[in-house]
Motif scaffolding. Structure first.
Motif, short mmCIF file in Angstrom:
data_model
loop_
_atom_site.label_atom_id
_atom_site.label_comp_id
_atom_site.label_asym_id
_atom_site.label_seq_id
_atom_site.Cartn_x
_atom_site.Cartn_y
_atom_site.Cartn_z
N GLU A 1 0.82 -1.22 0.00
CA GLU A 1 0.00 0.00 0.00
C GLU A 1 0.85 1.26 0.00
O GLU A 1 0.46 2.29 -0.55
CB GLU A 1 -0.94 0.02 1.21
CG GLU A 1 -2.11 -0.91 1.07
CD GLU A 1 -3.04 -0.53 -0.08
OE1 GLU A 1 -3.34 0.67 -0.24
OE2 GLU A 1 -3.44 -1.44 -0.81
N GLY A 2 2.03 1.17 0.61
CA GLY A 2 2.92 2.32 0.67
C GLY A 2 3.40 2.81 -0.69
O GLY A 2 3.81 3.95 -0.83
N LEU A 3 3.33 1.95 -1.69
CA LEU A 3 3.74 2.36 -3.04
C LEU A 3 2.83 3.44 -3.61
O LEU A 3 3.21 4.14 -4.54
CB LEU A 3 3.75 1.15 -3.98
CG LEU A 3 4.79 0.08 -3.70
CD1 LEU A 3 4.58 -1.12 -4.61
CD2 LEU A 3 6.20 0.64 -3.86
N TRP A 4 1.63 3.58 -3.05
CA TRP A 4 0.66 4.57 -3.52
C TRP A 4 0.51 5.73 -2.53
O TRP A 4 -0.35 6.58 -2.71
CB TRP A 4 -0.71 3.92 -3.74
CG TRP A 4 -0.77 3.12 -5.01
CD1 TRP A 4 -1.19 3.56 -6.22
CD2 TRP A 4 -0.39 1.76 -5.19
NE1 TRP A 4 -1.10 2.55 -7.15
CE2 TRP A 4 -0.61 1.43 -6.54
CE3 TRP A 4 0.12 0.77 -4.35
CZ2 TRP A 4 -0.34 0.18 -7.06
CZ3 TRP A 4 0.39 -0.48 -4.87
CH2 TRP A 4 0.16 -0.76 -6.21
N LEU B 1 6.37 2.11 -12.79
CA LEU B 1 5.76 3.44 -12.93
C LEU B 1 6.50 4.46 -12.07
O LEU B 1 6.76 5.59 -12.52
CB LEU B 1 4.29 3.40 -12.55
CG LEU B 1 3.37 2.68 -13.54
CD1 LEU B 1 1.98 2.51 -12.93
CD2 LEU B 1 3.30 3.44 -14.85
N LEU B 2 6.84 4.09 -10.85
CA LEU B 2 7.59 5.00 -9.98
C LEU B 2 8.97 5.30 -10.56
O LEU B 2 9.42 6.45 -10.54
CB LEU B 2 7.73 4.40 -8.58
CG LEU B 2 6.46 4.33 -7.74
CD1 LEU B 2 6.72 3.53 -6.46
CD2 LEU B 2 5.94 5.71 -7.41
N ARG C 1 9.35 5.54 -0.98
CA ARG C 1 10.74 5.05 -1.08
C ARG C 1 10.94 3.81 -0.22
O ARG C 1 11.50 2.81 -0.67
CB ARG C 1 11.73 6.14 -0.67
CG ARG C 1 13.19 5.69 -0.81
CD ARG C 1 14.16 6.73 -0.28
NE ARG C 1 13.91 7.14 1.08
CZ ARG C 1 14.20 6.41 2.17
NH1 ARG C 1 14.71 5.22 2.04
NH2 ARG C 1 13.96 6.89 3.37
N LEU C 2 10.48 3.85 1.01
CA LEU C 2 10.61 2.71 1.90
C LEU C 2 9.83 1.52 1.37
O LEU C 2 10.32 0.39 1.37
CB LEU C 2 10.15 3.08 3.31
CG LEU C 2 10.28 1.99 4.37
CD1 LEU C 2 11.74 1.57 4.53
CD2 LEU C 2 9.71 2.48 5.69
N GLN D 1 12.58 7.14 -7.33
CA GLN D 1 12.93 6.52 -8.60
C GLN D 1 14.09 5.54 -8.44
O GLN D 1 14.05 4.42 -8.97
CB GLN D 1 13.31 7.57 -9.64
CG GLN D 1 12.16 8.40 -10.15
CD GLN D 1 12.62 9.44 -11.13
OE1 GLN D 1 13.70 10.02 -11.00
NE2 GLN D 1 11.80 9.69 -12.14
N ASP D 2 15.11 5.95 -7.71
CA ASP D 2 16.28 5.10 -7.50
C ASP D 2 15.92 3.84 -6.71
O ASP D 2 16.38 2.75 -7.05
CB ASP D 2 17.38 5.87 -6.76
CG ASP D 2 18.02 6.94 -7.62
OD1 ASP D 2 17.85 6.93 -8.86
OD2 ASP D 2 18.69 7.82 -7.03
#
Length: 67
Positions: free
Chosen positions: A14-17, A43-44, A25-26, A55-56
């Motif tokens: 869920e943290g990706l959104w 996508l990120l 990032r985490l 992004q990294d």
């Protein structure tokens, strides 16, 4: 007291959104790798409006998926 590592997986996914870049990032470093998260990580990684550290982290996680 032990905690099952898989219990955190849904939160990492869920943290990706999330609206906070630190959370994204985490999450990119911890989320389980499957179709949905791999797509979101791509996508990120490719989003020119995303913070460079996110992004990294997404790119590194995708590289881990390839190995």
């Amino acid at each position: 007291m032990a905690v099952n590592p898989s219990s955190a997986a849904p939160y990492a996914e869920e943290g990706l959104w999330d609206c906070e870049s630190m959370t994204r990032r985490l999450a990119a470093t911890l989320t389980p790798l499957h179709d949905v998260t791999l797509e979101r990580l791509a996508l990120l990684r490719d989003d020119p409006a995303e913070y460079l550290d996110v992004q990294d982290a997404a790119a590194e996680r995708l590289n881990q998926a390839i190995r």
